[in-house]
Write an enzyme that holds these catalytic residues in place. Structure first.
Site, PDB file in Angstrom:
ATOM      1  N   SER A 125     -40.186  34.561  43.393  1.00 53.95           N
ATOM      2  CA  SER A 125     -39.503  33.314  43.073  1.00 53.95           C
ATOM      3  C   SER A 125     -38.483  33.040  44.157  1.00 53.95           C
ATOM      4  O   SER A 125     -37.870  33.976  44.688  1.00 53.95           O
ATOM      5  CB  SER A 125     -38.783  33.426  41.727  1.00 53.95           C
ATOM      6  OG  SER A 125     -37.876  32.338  41.571  1.00 53.95           O
ATOM      7  N   SER A 144     -36.365  28.095  31.291  1.00 52.50           N
ATOM      8  CA  SER A 144     -37.279  29.156  30.838  1.00 52.50           C
ATOM      9  C   SER A 144     -38.618  28.570  30.395  1.00 52.50           C
ATOM     10  O   SER A 144     -39.678  29.064  30.793  1.00 52.50           O
ATOM     11  CB  SER A 144     -36.645  29.996  29.729  1.00 52.50           C
ATOM     12  OG  SER A 144     -36.260  29.204  28.623  1.00 52.50           O
ATOM     13  N   ASP A 168     -38.838  23.598  23.042  1.00 57.17           N
ATOM     14  CA  ASP A 168     -38.759  23.564  24.506  1.00 57.17           C
ATOM     15  C   ASP A 168     -40.142  23.471  25.153  1.00 57.17           C
ATOM     16  O   ASP A 168     -40.376  22.660  26.051  1.00 57.17           O
ATOM     17  CB  ASP A 168     -38.079  24.825  25.049  1.00 57.17           C
ATOM     18  CG  ASP A 168     -36.649  24.972  24.550  1.00 57.17           C
ATOM     19  OD1 ASP A 168     -36.148  24.040  23.894  1.00 57.17           O
ATOM     20  OD2 ASP A 168     -36.050  26.026  24.811  1.00 57.17           O
ATOM     21  N   TYR A 217     -24.421  30.634  16.545  1.00 53.92           N
ATOM     22  CA  TYR A 217     -25.807  30.192  16.343  1.00 53.92           C
ATOM     23  C   TYR A 217     -26.444  30.985  15.196  1.00 53.92           C
ATOM     24  O   TYR A 217     -27.052  30.418  14.285  1.00 53.92           O
ATOM     25  CB  TYR A 217     -26.600  30.372  17.631  1.00 53.92           C
ATOM     26  CG  TYR A 217     -27.963  29.708  17.621  1.00 53.92           C
ATOM     27  CD1 TYR A 217     -28.147  28.453  18.172  1.00 53.92           C
ATOM     28  CD2 TYR A 217     -29.067  30.345  17.055  1.00 53.92           C
ATOM     29  CE1 TYR A 217     -29.389  27.836  18.177  1.00 53.92           C
ATOM     30  CE2 TYR A 217     -30.307  29.745  17.052  1.00 53.92           C
ATOM     31  CZ  TYR A 217     -30.469  28.501  17.609  1.00 53.92           C
ATOM     32  OH  TYR A 217     -31.707  27.902  17.603  1.00 53.92           O
TER      33      TYR A 217
HETATM   34  P1  ADP Z   1     -32.360  27.910  30.123  1.00 54.67           P
HETATM   35  O1  ADP Z   1     -31.438  27.153  29.212  1.00 54.67           O
HETATM   36  O2  ADP Z   1     -32.240  27.426  31.533  1.00 54.67           O
HETATM   37  O3  ADP Z   1     -33.764  27.939  29.616  1.00 54.67           O
HETATM   38  P2  ADP Z   1     -32.600  30.705  29.650  1.00 54.67           P
HETATM   39  O4  ADP Z   1     -31.597  31.798  29.601  1.00 54.67           O
HETATM   40  O5  ADP Z   1     -33.427  30.455  28.455  1.00 54.67           O
HETATM   41  O6  ADP Z   1     -31.821  29.399  30.112  1.00 54.67           O
HETATM   42  O7  ADP Z   1     -33.623  30.983  30.845  1.00 54.67           O
HETATM   43  C1  ADP Z   1     -33.132  31.261  32.143  1.00 54.67           C
HETATM   44  C2  ADP Z   1     -33.899  32.440  32.732  1.00 54.67           C
HETATM   45  O8  ADP Z   1     -35.251  32.042  33.026  1.00 54.67           O
HETATM   46  C3  ADP Z   1     -33.349  32.901  34.055  1.00 54.67           C
HETATM   47  O9  ADP Z   1     -32.297  33.827  33.871  1.00 54.67           O
HETATM   48  C4  ADP Z   1     -34.565  33.554  34.702  1.00 54.67           C
HETATM   49  O10 ADP Z   1     -34.774  34.845  34.161  1.00 54.67           O
HETATM   50  C5  ADP Z   1     -35.687  32.671  34.215  1.00 54.67           C
HETATM   51  N1  ADP Z   1     -35.984  31.614  35.192  1.00 54.67           N
HETATM   52  C6  ADP Z   1     -35.844  30.293  35.023  1.00 54.67           C
HETATM   53  N2  ADP Z   1     -36.231  29.616  36.128  1.00 54.67           N
HETATM   54  C7  ADP Z   1     -36.625  30.551  37.027  1.00 54.67           C
HETATM   55  C8  ADP Z   1     -37.132  30.508  38.380  1.00 54.67           C
HETATM   56  N3  ADP Z   1     -37.325  29.359  39.024  1.00 54.67           N
HETATM   57  N4  ADP Z   1     -37.426  31.684  38.977  1.00 54.67           N
HETATM   58  C9  ADP Z   1     -37.242  32.848  38.333  1.00 54.67           C
HETATM   59  N5  ADP Z   1     -36.788  32.935  37.077  1.00 54.67           N
HETATM   60  C10 ADP Z   1     -36.466  31.829  36.422  1.00 54.67           C
HETATM   61 MG    MG Z   2     -34.318  28.770  27.730  1.00 54.15          MG
END
Ligand code: ADP
Ligand code: MG
Length: 382
Positions: free
Chosen positions: A65, A128, A172, A224
């Site tokens: 990534s 996510s 989501d 929550y």
């Molecule tokens: P969000 O509200 O953005 O969904 P989450 O905590 O549910 O927050 O998800 C965020 C996590 O998803 C990051 O910490 C990472 O582990 C993963 N993630 C999201 N986008 C990427 C990306 N482009 N590359 C790698 N991991 C990602």
């Molecule tokens: Mg999320």
């Protein structure tokens, strides 16, 4: 500018088979209704996560990534939840969940994957789900799984629940998979049926502002979970399986039977479900300029009955409405995060500065404010 395909080639030494993508999301209305088997109305946004993928001749998956330095390697012959951690769990979890849902991966080819994204991480815009859904559509096509978008959304949710360990609903992934330009996605969380509802924002010269409070929220602990427990308690004391079964007519009876706090939690969920249904009907009948009162009523219900807003969010919403927004409300699980305002396009700038000024004058944290455009869901890009 290097494209993602060029970056893939630089990383893996050959051109990818294709690039797939999926968007983040915002919930227009319907908060804390999903786990009560109720209704939600999210939309996919114009910020996406892309997956460039190449097919290998063995059973290895290699993952990179642009957000992370290290390459992760796994084998399709050995996909177990135990071995999954960190960001790669969102990707490998989707492969695991597809197999768990009955997909035959015994002859599936290994893949090289490079992820890139412009969905801000942890801002409540569901980076996510964007990640899960981007690789979900890629796997579906490259492994010939033949799954429809709703099935892929369910697989993304299972990945998030089991591989990542976040107890989230289908909201989501449904938005990220099923989103359409200028539409919201109506999702019934009980039947898991979904359909698009037209917004007509451009036609009405309206925009949606996201106002990120930059107040961090933690959904695994604290408020929550307490709200989740209050809803379960309310349902149990009212003798129903979930609060979806309670309607506005049943609220007087609920008030007589529940303690004050539990009653107010129940009232939020019951009235919020009705507001989602009313929003869909109002959009169909009268268009987006008519939904302001519903958005504002949702904000008041989250503030006073469910008590999940923070001062930054309340002030941002009140200020936006006072300066000409059609409606404004917190979006997401609460205790921080973002709110949204539905605004006439020509007033977007002045409303955003009024909100910034009001928060600054109150000595509260500076928000990040930007527009989002309801956009197409998961797809193949090239
Ligand atoms: P969000 O509200 O953005 O969904 P989450 O905590 O549910 O927050 O998800 C965020 C996590 O998803 C990051 O910490 C990472 O582990 C993963 N993630 C999201 N986008 C990427 C990306 N482009 N590359 C790698 N991991 C990602
Ligand atoms: Mg999320």
């Amino acid at each position: 500018m290097t494209t993602l395909s060029q970056a893939f080639e630089a990383a893996y030494g050959y051109a990818p088979t294709g690039v797939w993508s999926a968007p983040g999301r915002v919930n227009l209305i319907g908060e804390h209704t999903d786990y009560n088997n109720g209704y939600v109305l999210p939309f996919a946004i114009d910020r996406r996560t892309w997956a460039a993928v190449g097919v290998r001749e063995d059973r290895t998956i290699r993952l990179r990534s642009t957000f992370a330095d290290a390459e992760v390697t796994a084998s399709l012959d050995d996909l177990s939840l135990d071995g999954m951690s960190g960001w790669s769990a969102y990707v490998l979890g989707v492969a695991w969940a597809a197999a768990d849902a009955g997909a035959d991966l015994s002859a599936a080819a290994g893949l090289d994957i490079l992820i890139d994204s412009d969905v801000p991480v942890g801002a409540g815009l569901s980076s996510s789900a964007a990640l899960e859904c981007a690789v979900g559509v890629a796997f579906n096509e490259l492994w010939g799984l033949g799954l429809d978008k709703l099935a892929l959304a369910r697989i993304g949710r299972v990945a998030e629940n089991k591989a990542v360990g976040a107890p989230t609903g289908l909201l989501d992934q449904a938005a990220s998979m099923l989103g359409e330009a200028d539409h919201v996605v109506f999702l019934d969380c009980d039947t898991e049926q979904a359909h698009p509802v037209a917004l007509h924002l451009a036609q009405e010269n309206l925009q949606i502002l996201v106002m990120n409070s930059n107040v961090e929220h933690e959904h695994a602990t604290g408020g929550y979970g307490e709200r989740f427990a209050s809803c379960a308690k309310g349902a149990q004391e009212l003798g129903v399986a979930t609060l979806r079964e309670v309607t506005a007519d049943g609220l007087a009876d609920a008030q007589a039977r529940l303690d004050d706090v539990t009653y107010r939690r129940v009232r939020h969920v019951v009235t919020e479900n009705q507001r989602v249904l009313d929003t869909v009907a109002t959009l169909d009948a009268d268009g987006p300029r008519a939904i302001g009162d519903l958005l504002n009523a949702s904000q008041v219900s989250m503030r006073d009955d469910f008590e999940i807003t923070v001062p930054e969010i309340d002030l941002a919403c009140d200020t936006a409405v006072a300066h000409g927004a059609i409606g404004a409300r917190m979006t997401g699980g609460g205790f921080g995060g973002s709110s949204i305002a539905l605004v006439p396009a020509e007033r977007a700038e002045s409303i955003a500065s009024a909100v910034r000024d009001a928060l600054s004058a109150a000595g509260l944290r500076e928000p990040s404010i930007f527009t989002v455009v309801p956009s197409q869901g998961a797809r193949r890009d090239s």
